[in-house]
Design a protein around this motif. Structure first.
Motif, short mmCIF file in Angstrom:
data_model
loop_
_atom_site.label_atom_id
_atom_site.label_comp_id
_atom_site.label_asym_id
_atom_site.label_seq_id
_atom_site.Cartn_x
_atom_site.Cartn_y
_atom_site.Cartn_z
N ARG A 260 41.65 49.27 33.87
CA ARG A 260 41.90 47.97 33.23
C ARG A 260 43.09 47.26 33.90
O ARG A 260 43.02 46.07 34.22
CB ARG A 260 42.17 48.16 31.74
N ASN A 261 44.16 48.01 34.14
CA ASN A 261 45.34 47.42 34.79
C ASN A 261 45.02 46.97 36.22
O ASN A 261 45.51 45.93 36.66
CB ASN A 261 46.49 48.42 34.81
N LEU A 262 44.20 47.75 36.92
CA LEU A 262 43.82 47.37 38.27
C LEU A 262 42.99 46.08 38.27
O LEU A 262 43.20 45.20 39.10
CB LEU A 262 43.02 48.50 38.93
N LYS A 263 42.08 45.97 37.30
CA LYS A 263 41.30 44.72 37.19
C LYS A 263 42.22 43.54 36.89
O LYS A 263 42.05 42.46 37.46
CB LYS A 263 40.25 44.86 36.09
N ASP A 264 43.20 43.74 36.01
CA ASP A 264 44.16 42.67 35.69
C ASP A 264 44.95 42.27 36.95
O ASP A 264 45.13 41.07 37.21
CB ASP A 264 45.14 43.12 34.60
N LEU A 265 45.41 43.26 37.70
CA LEU A 265 46.17 42.96 38.92
C LEU A 265 45.29 42.22 39.93
O LEU A 265 45.76 41.27 40.58
CB LEU A 265 46.71 44.24 39.55
N ASN A 266 44.05 42.64 40.07
CA ASN A 266 43.15 41.96 41.01
C ASN A 266 42.91 40.52 40.56
O ASN A 266 42.85 39.60 41.40
CB ASN A 266 41.83 42.71 41.13
N GLN A 267 42.79 40.30 39.26
CA GLN A 267 42.59 38.94 38.74
C GLN A 267 43.83 38.08 39.00
O GLN A 267 43.73 36.93 39.42
CB GLN A 267 42.27 38.97 37.23
N LYS A 268 45.01 38.66 38.76
CA LYS A 268 46.25 37.92 39.01
C LYS A 268 46.39 37.60 40.50
O LYS A 268 46.82 36.50 40.86
CB LYS A 268 47.47 38.72 38.53
N TYR A 269 46.02 38.55 41.35
CA TYR A 269 46.09 38.29 42.79
C TYR A 269 45.12 37.17 43.17
O TYR A 269 45.46 36.29 43.96
CB TYR A 269 45.76 39.57 43.57
N ALA A 270 43.92 37.21 42.58
CA ALA A 270 42.94 36.15 42.86
C ALA A 270 43.47 34.80 42.37
O ALA A 270 43.27 33.77 43.04
CB ALA A 270 41.61 36.47 42.19
N ASP A 271 44.16 34.79 41.22
CA ASP A 271 44.75 33.54 40.71
C ASP A 271 45.87 33.04 41.63
O ASP A 271 46.07 31.83 41.77
CB ASP A 271 45.30 33.74 39.29
N LEU A 272 46.61 33.96 42.22
CA LEU A 272 47.72 33.59 43.11
C LEU A 272 47.26 33.24 44.53
O LEU A 272 48.02 32.64 45.29
CB LEU A 272 48.74 34.73 43.20
N GLN A 273 46.05 33.59 44.89
CA GLN A 273 45.57 33.40 46.25
C GLN A 273 45.71 31.96 46.76
O GLN A 273 46.19 31.77 47.88
CB GLN A 273 44.11 33.89 46.37
N PRO A 274 45.35 30.93 45.97
CA PRO A 274 45.54 29.56 46.48
C PRO A 274 47.01 29.26 46.77
O PRO A 274 47.33 28.59 47.77
CB PRO A 274 45.02 28.66 45.35
N TYR A 275 47.91 29.73 45.93
CA TYR A 275 49.34 29.50 46.15
C TYR A 275 49.82 30.24 47.40
O TYR A 275 50.64 29.73 48.16
CB TYR A 275 50.16 29.93 44.93
N LEU A 276 49.31 31.45 47.60
CA LEU A 276 49.68 32.21 48.79
C LEU A 276 49.19 31.50 50.06
O LEU A 276 49.90 31.48 51.08
CB LEU A 276 49.11 33.63 48.72
N GLU A 277 48.00 30.92 49.98
CA GLU A 277 47.49 30.16 51.13
C GLU A 277 48.35 28.93 51.39
O GLU A 277 48.63 28.59 52.55
CB GLU A 277 46.03 29.77 50.89
#
Length: 141
Positions: free
Chosen positions: A88-105
């Motif tokens: 569950r925590n890994l899924k949450d982290l992956n979702q947060k990373y996906a949410d941050l991806q546009p900002y990282l770009e």
């Protein structure tokens, strides 16, 4: 005479020392009827005690195995809960990373632009130094 001494002993002669590896048979004597009954009762009593001990030990072994299986089952349940939480925590982290991806770009794009701007600033600085040198040269004339 020497041959007679080497031959088998005569019937009247004393037997020589017996070899300890050779057993002699003795006539079996039947014990009294009361002794047989008493010995049978003792044997059955001891056999019952032995079998009871064996069955008790086997029963205790099975109880121990049962307890070990229960503890193992509980440990596996705990490990399952831990694995579910990690998943569950890994899924949450992956979702947060996906949410941050546009900002990282955007950050990467800004970094590239800053690098390009820095290069332009260096070129401008070099050009201004050349221009200043030319101006000083013209001024001296």
């Amino acid at each position: 005479m020497a041959a007679a001494a080497e031959g088998p002993p005569e019937a009247g002669a004393q037997p020589a020392k017996q070899d300890p590896a050779i057993e002699t048979a003795e006539e079996a004597k039947e014990p009294a009827e009361a002794d047989i009954n008493e010995l049978c009762k003792d044997m059955f009593s001891k056999m019952a005690t032995y079998l009871t001990g064996e069955l008790t030990a086997t029963s205790e072994d099975y109880k121990l195995l049962e307890n070990m299986n229960k503890l193992t089952s509980l440990k596996y349940l705990e490990m399952k809960d831990i694995a579910i939480n990690i998943s569950r925590n890994l899924k949450d982290l992956n979702q947060k990373y996906a949410d941050l991806q546009p900002y990282l770009e955007q950050i990467n794009l800004i970094e590239e632009q800053v690098a390009a701007l820095e290069q332009a600033a260096y070129k401008l600085d070099a050009y201004s130094k050349k221009l200043e040198a030319k101006y000083k040269k013209l001024e001296k004339r």
